[in-house]
Design an enzyme around this catalytic site. Sequence first.
Site, short mmCIF file in Angstrom:
data_model
loop_
_atom_site.label_atom_id
_atom_site.label_comp_id
_atom_site.label_asym_id
_atom_site.label_seq_id
_atom_site.Cartn_x
_atom_site.Cartn_y
_atom_site.Cartn_z
CG ASP A 96 37.68 5.91 -20.87
OD1 ASP A 96 36.63 5.26 -20.74
OD2 ASP A 96 38.58 5.60 -21.68
CB CYS A 127 21.38 -9.08 4.83
SG CYS A 127 21.87 -8.45 3.21
CD GLU A 142 23.81 -7.14 7.26
OE1 GLU A 142 23.45 -6.88 6.09
OE2 GLU A 142 24.42 -8.18 7.56
CE LYS A 155 23.63 -11.73 7.23
NZ LYS A 155 24.49 -10.68 6.60
#
Lengths: 571, 571
Positions: free
Chosen positions: A321, A156, A43, A111
């Site tokens: 982290d 989609c 897409e 779409k």
Amino acid sequence: MSFRVALAQINVTVGDFASNGSKIADAIRRAARGKADLVIFPELCVTGYSPEDLLFKPSFVQANLDLVRRLIPLTRKTTAVFGYVDKDRKGSLVNAAAVGAGGKLVASYGKMRLPNYGVFDEKRYFTPGSQPVLLDAVSAGAAGRSGALRIGLSICEDIWVDDGPCQAEASAGASVLVNISASPYHAGKLRLREEVLVRRAKETGAWILYVNLVGGQDELVFDGGSMAVAPSGKIFFRAPQFEEGVFLVDVPVRPAPHHDGLGVPARIPWRVSKGGAAVKRSVSPLRTEEEIFRALMLGLRDYVRKNGFTHVVVGMSGGIDSALTVALAAAALGKESVTAVSMPSRYSSAGSRADAEKVSRQLGVDFQEIPIEEVFQLWLGMLRPVFGKRAPDATEENLQARIRGTLLMALANKFGWLVLSTGNKSEISTGYCTLYGDMAGGFAVIKDVPKTWVYRLSRYANKHFGRDVIPESVFRRPPSAELKPDQRDQDTLPPYDKLDRLIKAYVEQNLPASEVRRHCGLPVKEVEKVLRMIDVNEYKRRQAAPGIKITPRAFGRDRRMPLTNRFKEPA
Amino acid sequence: MSFRVALAQINVTVGDFASNGSKIADAIRRAARGKADLVIFPELCVTGYSPEDLLFKPSFVQANLDLVRRLIPLTRKTTAVFGYVDKDRKGSLVNAAAVGAGGKLVASYGKMRLPNYGVFDEKRYFTPGSQPVLLDAVSAGAAGRSGALRIGLSICEDIWVDDGPCQAEASAGASVLVNISASPYHAGKLRLREEVLVRRAKETGAWILYVNLVGGQDELVFDGGSMAVAPSGKIFFRAPQFEEGVFLVDVPVRPAPHHDGLGVPARIPWRVSKGGAAVKRSVSPLRTEEEIFRALMLGLRDYVRKNGFTHVVVGMSGGIDSALTVALAAAALGKESVTAVSMPSRYSSAGSRADAEKVSRQLGVDFQEIPIEEVFQLWLGMLRPVFGKRAPDATEENLQARIRGTLLMALANKFGWLVLSTGNKSEISTGYCTLYGDMAGGFAVIKDVPKTWVYRLSRYANKHFGRDVIPESVFRRPPSAELKPDQRDQDTLPPYDKLDRLIKAYVEQNLPASEVRRHCGLPVKEVEKVLRMIDVNEYKRRQAAPGIKITPRAFGRDRRMPLTNRFKEPA
């Protein structure tokens, strides 16, 4: 007997028409060399997904149409379906699929179902298409109108809804449904997609040929994972996630008598017989840790490279982290592209200082230590007359974090680097982080990763590198911001396993307080306190660096909360 | 003969159901005391506008419905129309207007046209209403079904479209069209609204009764300016902008024979005769400078107060941007609520240092001077070994700005203040500002004000205060960031009058480069350079503090640009 399709799972860049055009042209050529009957692209692969408000620039839409005009002649040998922005008769924009065959634009599908939830704003930009579009692939041998393979197009969201164009196309005789997508990743999304496609295949009795975009775009990662699903619901072919490729699939179908039906079908050629040597093998789905790790690698790599950076810098505390962030950076960009900076203050423990260096050495990234004690001292002295007798509080903690943020930004400015910030989702949810301090940076790699998953991904990082790049001591040290004496995260926050369950229930699932309590097992008062922390810290998140979405609901465009908000979740 | 309506232009807060409920109840009581036949409130006044993703919390929607249930019994004496969130039979959310009469909910209208452009995302949340709703106000004297005044309901966007419910309602006999709105401010918006309402009045031959929300919500200011427009197109009554109030208007209409038509009209009582003593006088529109100044005051005051702050702090360079920001803060919050801090470095001129103090003294705000030279020195020394022989560049400039940002944040943290940042739209457009430096802050008051308008509003500030709170020297000094020797904004940027025309053409109007050139009169190369600056600095804007929208297209949710964006506007 089979129909050969090439699934062109490509990684394009928003607005980079030259490069996107080359990628599409190249994939068409590869499909032709592979004797594909049809090559299908994601897409909006012409523009990149999502172009957002660039769509309001007429010059942008025109550049996209110009590129389509240049691509269509390349479809002389192989039919291609690719996503672009079309304009309808009134000049409204349409999220469309072009069908090029024999060097001509033979059809364009708009779409029909426009997602306008979660991260999607498609109704802001597009007008829905008005009708399904069918193609008939006509076998060279077969005579005239009999002996064709009818193909239905969709984009989609169209295939996610229960009464969309796919069902209509199947009713009108389509035995192959092509869906071109730009479906963003979150952990577990691939399974959701498979469930939907399997259901559609069974329900319609058609083959599903599904191509998904691959690549990072700001906070989203498109993970690829294109596939072909048989009418039985079997996943016939599965392309890898997170990798570009043009995947040839031989779909075992036969020409059928031509049905008339919905609209006027466009015709494309079908070679019908060929050998299967070029066809790629299907892959197995990844385990969750690897999948998320690779999503983060791809999202980071693409943000860095597509924005023209070649080097990143990370503040390295020695905690888990920053260790994971540096490991991800080294994995995604190569160790030569990463600098880790340790910036100890009086509160940094010897253990974490040593670990900062150890992780950096293990990864082989550039390591620097620049203590901030002296400048912190000077600040404290300068502020003393202003603060008077007020007791130390979060102000002094934030000050250290901001000195570090300033230092990293100075390095980034001087050397043209990008600062990666290291905060995780548990911290950014509760506001356990400093604006302009540890939050400073151009990209926040793990901002959607809950702390419990930071540990799991760190274990995976050691597997990825094949050695303990993150030593056991980093896993074992109790989490601490090290901004005051003997500080522990757990002085301020609930245990991370419970906190992460709370965040999932409240942030991702929008559950009411009573349900949140049930999910996390924390007492009423504690839940109330943490929900309040989450609510009032929206202002910090609004100024946070972008980072990669890996959960079903990330902060940012996925969860649009007002800053001014007096609503208190009833206990 | 007349129909008395109360336009309840109230200032509510998102999620503050207790306070919103009190305001609505109070206005209903005031309308009843004023013998109004009907009191009308703004769109979504029960929840505040816009609740954004709070709407996805079932507890939020329920709290709103609970409040509606408590408000309806208050409508025994006076009919009320107010905005709330309804749920339809399927449980979908509807942006609705409740009609309470005789203490009962007699009707609920669902907004039929949902805006999903600019700052609006209503299709993300709401399902459109399916049909117009009419009320018949039946005069107490008139017998039975003859002698009624038919009223059509609509919500905001509904009246802006050419073929919406208003036209249908007028065709079905409505001679009064009530529109409840939450229409955000930008300079010139009031005139746009008047044009639309006048056109609708003439086209339908009906009276338009229009109530708009007033108050600030994050980046938006709702400016009120409610009005009544006669069928002739004359603006019969105009309420003030930026002020709360319940405005009584006697609309000179007579009962008409009852038309049957669209749907089943709900009936409400009509007192018909009364004196006009209580009725307020119409106001004249403000001049643009005053209008913008007051929009900024309201937006600032509401952000500060609705978020629970009582004091703000502003870095005061002595330049015009910080002078205007401090003046606005003093005007909006009172001088006792403002601290101005001058933070001179080696590059701060004596003139600007003196002006910083002068403006503060004139305004009577708390003033502090904290030089940053010593800490800047220490930083430079600390970075010398890392930077080596590299020449000074923007790094050292940014460093000063970040030291100042850190200082302001330390004060804010210690004393619980909110930092106001002082950047204008010309700077934030071109990236002529430092992330975590002068951009640090909780609210960026003038971020949507172009530099040329900063001057005009500063002139107006002196008028507002009735004395030169901003001295002539501040207007005369050439703009400079004072971050290196003899720096001038114009070394880096085009003259501000041309730059601001460029920004308007490119950012607000999305014009192509050739048109932008025509509007600003700058040479091709210069335009290219500045467009590039605007494009590549999106990452800074993404991390900027929120600020008040005053132009037709502000940065933020009004202009959603990807960060990763390789599109270059063709020259």
